[in-house]
Scaffold this active site. Structure first.
Site, PDB file in Angstrom:
ATOM      1  N   ARG A  81      46.133  29.391 -18.174  1.00  0.00           N
ATOM      2  CA  ARG A  81      46.704  28.268 -17.243  1.00  0.00           C
ATOM      3  C   ARG A  81      46.020  26.944 -17.896  1.00  0.00           C
ATOM      4  NH1 ARG A  81      47.865  28.441 -10.911  1.00  0.00           N
ATOM      5  NH2 ARG A  81      49.317  29.793 -11.790  1.00  0.00           N
ATOM      6  N   ARG A 136      53.945  39.661  -7.933  1.00  0.00           N
ATOM      7  CA  ARG A 136      53.385  38.991  -9.158  1.00  0.00           C
ATOM      8  C   ARG A 136      52.540  40.214  -9.856  1.00  0.00           C
ATOM      9  NH1 ARG A 136      52.225  33.830  -9.604  1.00  0.00           N
ATOM     10  NH2 ARG A 136      51.576  34.325 -11.567  1.00  0.00           N
ATOM     11  N   CYS A 179      57.197  29.880  -4.635  1.00  0.00           N
ATOM     12  CA  CYS A 179      56.101  30.470  -5.356  1.00  0.00           C
ATOM     13  C   CYS A 179      54.772  30.489  -4.669  1.00  0.00           C
ATOM     14  CB  CYS A 179      56.180  29.877  -6.854  1.00  0.00           C
ATOM     15  SG  CYS A 179      55.641  27.793  -6.651  1.00  0.00           S
ATOM     16  N   GLN A 228      55.474  33.938 -13.119  1.00  0.00           N
ATOM     17  CA  GLN A 228      56.223  33.581 -11.675  1.00  0.00           C
ATOM     18  C   GLN A 228      57.594  34.066 -11.725  1.00  0.00           C
ATOM     19  OE1 GLN A 228      54.791  32.229  -8.973  1.00  0.00           O
ATOM     20  NE2 GLN A 228      56.543  33.204  -7.922  1.00  0.00           N
ATOM     21  N   HIS A 277      56.188  28.486 -16.073  1.00  0.00           N
ATOM     22  CA  HIS A 277      55.690  29.463 -15.614  1.00  0.00           C
ATOM     23  C   HIS A 277      56.456  30.689 -15.467  1.00  0.00           C
ATOM     24  CE1 HIS A 277      52.646  31.086 -12.810  1.00  0.00           C
ATOM     25  NE2 HIS A 277      52.988  30.532 -11.684  1.00  0.00           N
ATOM     26  N   ASP A 282      59.168  24.619  -4.204  1.00  0.00           N
ATOM     27  CA  ASP A 282      57.866  24.514  -4.781  1.00  0.00           C
ATOM     28  C   ASP A 282      57.391  23.399  -4.343  1.00  0.00           C
ATOM     29  OD1 ASP A 282      55.708  24.839  -6.642  1.00  0.00           O
ATOM     30  OD2 ASP A 282      56.822  24.136  -8.299  1.00  0.00           O
TER      31      ASP A 282
HETATM   32  N1   CP Z   1      52.280  30.925  -7.777  1.00  0.00           N
HETATM   33  C1   CP Z   1      51.206  30.621  -8.264  1.00  0.00           C
HETATM   34  O1   CP Z   1      51.078  30.692  -9.531  1.00  0.00           O
HETATM   35  O2   CP Z   1      50.171  30.687  -7.414  1.00  0.00           O
HETATM   36  P1   CP Z   1      48.755  30.424  -8.005  1.00  0.00           P
HETATM   37  O3   CP Z   1      48.555  28.781  -8.466  1.00  0.00           O
HETATM   38  O4   CP Z   1      47.742  30.768  -6.720  1.00  0.00           O
HETATM   39  O5   CP Z   1      48.050  31.475  -9.111  1.00  0.00           O
HETATM   40  N1  NVA Z   2      54.485  23.305  -9.612  1.00  0.00           N
HETATM   41  C1  NVA Z   2      53.325  24.089  -9.176  1.00  0.00           C
HETATM   42  C2  NVA Z   2      53.312  25.451  -9.161  1.00  0.00           C
HETATM   43  C3  NVA Z   2      52.168  26.170  -8.624  1.00  0.00           C
HETATM   44  C4  NVA Z   2      52.011  27.607  -8.725  1.00  0.00           C
HETATM   45  C5  NVA Z   2      52.191  23.333  -9.978  1.00  0.00           C
HETATM   46  O1  NVA Z   2      52.203  23.356 -11.330  1.00  0.00           O
HETATM   47  O2  NVA Z   2      51.090  23.205  -9.365  1.00  0.00           O
END
Ligand code: CP
Ligand code: NVA
Length: 308
Positions: A106, A295, A267, A136, A133, A227
């Site tokens: 990430r 997930r 999400c 997701q 993502h 989101d």
């Molecule tokens: N939806 C999602 O990716 O959540 P986190 O940021 O908690 O991993």
């Molecule tokens: N768009 C959000 C998604 C989190 C799971 C972010 O990037 O923070």
């Protein structure tokens, strides 16, 4: 018994790294994992987790998925590894490839993820970048499949920021033939390369619509998805975005314009009373916690295909 099939591509950086058949196979396999109708033993294979941003769902679901598959994980916190010190990605990637069997990352720039994938001899999974993502999206479409049998009959409306989550919904929606509508304020449209790629995949170009009007976008929709307005790393834009996104909250008025059987997805994590009202978040239409659970099942399926 359904068995995990090897994927054509080494890495899962984008939804488009899967073919439609592979995507459907992972969803089918995920349902089998969910119903505990399959037992896979990965024989202590190791998943390395590099998270440059916070995470609850992605991190924990990967850890539990590996445990259930008979493997293990190493959490490579950038602050306690040499990553934060600035060790070049190409060095870190080559070292981790000698220890781990697969690496989930990430990070901010998608190009950093691509750099890891370029130098890693082991598969790399996108655990969220500023562009996509895709893990997701696997769980999202699993949740949608549990509700509606035929993807080609589904209208999915995303209301909010045209960011990573929306980009992955567009690309994976195109793979599956789902009608996708994105409603966002002017200037917050999804990535134009993503939109163009999706149009190349869709046989019927009317199946993807980008609009600035949430009211028309929800008409007859089966899935309403949102989101956060300010993603991780955009905290300094929070006040400005809250003004711009006024009118883009999923509330009872918007939901009343959708199809009768419409479900609500998010999400997570969510800001109640910003992108979604508490009433809708907690309503009987919400499948948000099934989506979060999925997930785990989707990633078990993904890992078992990547590591088999
Ligand atoms: N939806 C999602 O990716 O959540 P986190 O940021 O908690 O991993
Ligand atoms: N768009 C959000 C998604 C989190 C799971 C972010 O990037 O923070």
């Amino acid at each position: 018994m359904l068995k995990p099939k090897k994927l054509a591509k080494k890495n899962f950086l984008s939804g488009l790294d899967l073919s439609t058949e592979e995507f459907l196979h992972i969803l089918e396999l995920a349902s089998v994992f969910k119903n505990k109708k399959i037992n896979i033993d990965l024989d202590n294979k190791v998943l390395g987790l590099i998270f440059d941003k916070s995470s609850t769902r992605t991190r924990v679901s990967f850890q539990v998925a590996m445990t259930r598959l008979g493997g293990t994980t190493i959490d490579l916190n950038p602050t306690t590894s040499q990553i934060e010190r600035g060790e070049p990605i190409k060095d870190t990637a080559r070292v981790l490839s000698r220890y781990c069997d697969v690496i989930a990352i990430r990070t901010f720039d998608h190009s950093n993820l691509e750099e890891y994938a370029k130098w890693s001899t082991k598969p790399v999974i996108n655990a969220l970048t500023d562009l996509e993502h895709p893990c997701q999206a696997l769980a999202d479409f699993l949740t949608i499949k549990e509700e509606f049998l035929d993807f080609k009959e589904v209208v999915l409306t995303f209301i909010g920021d045209g960011n990573n989550v929306a980009n992955s919904l567009i690309l994976c929606g195109a793979l599956l033939g789902v009608e996708v509508r994105i409603a966002c304020p002017k200037g917050y449209e999804p990535n134009s390369l993503v939109i163009n790629k999706a149009y190349e995949i869709y046989k019927n170009k009317n199946l993807l619509k980008i609009t600035n009007d949430p009211n028309s976008a929800v008409l007859g929709a089966n899935v309403l998805y949102t989101d956060v307005w300010s993603s991780m790393g955009e905290e300094n834009q929070k006040d400005e975005k809250e003004k711009v996104f006024n009118g883009f909250t999923i509330d009872s008025d918007l939901v009343s314009k959708a199809a009768k059987d419409a479900i609500i997805l998010h999400c997570l994590p969510a800001y109640r009373s910003k992108e979604i009202t508490d009433e809708i978040f907690e309503s009987h239409k919400s499948r948000i916690f099934d989506q979060a659970e999925n997930r785990l099942h989707a990633q078990q399926a993904l890992l078992s295909c990547i590591l088999q």
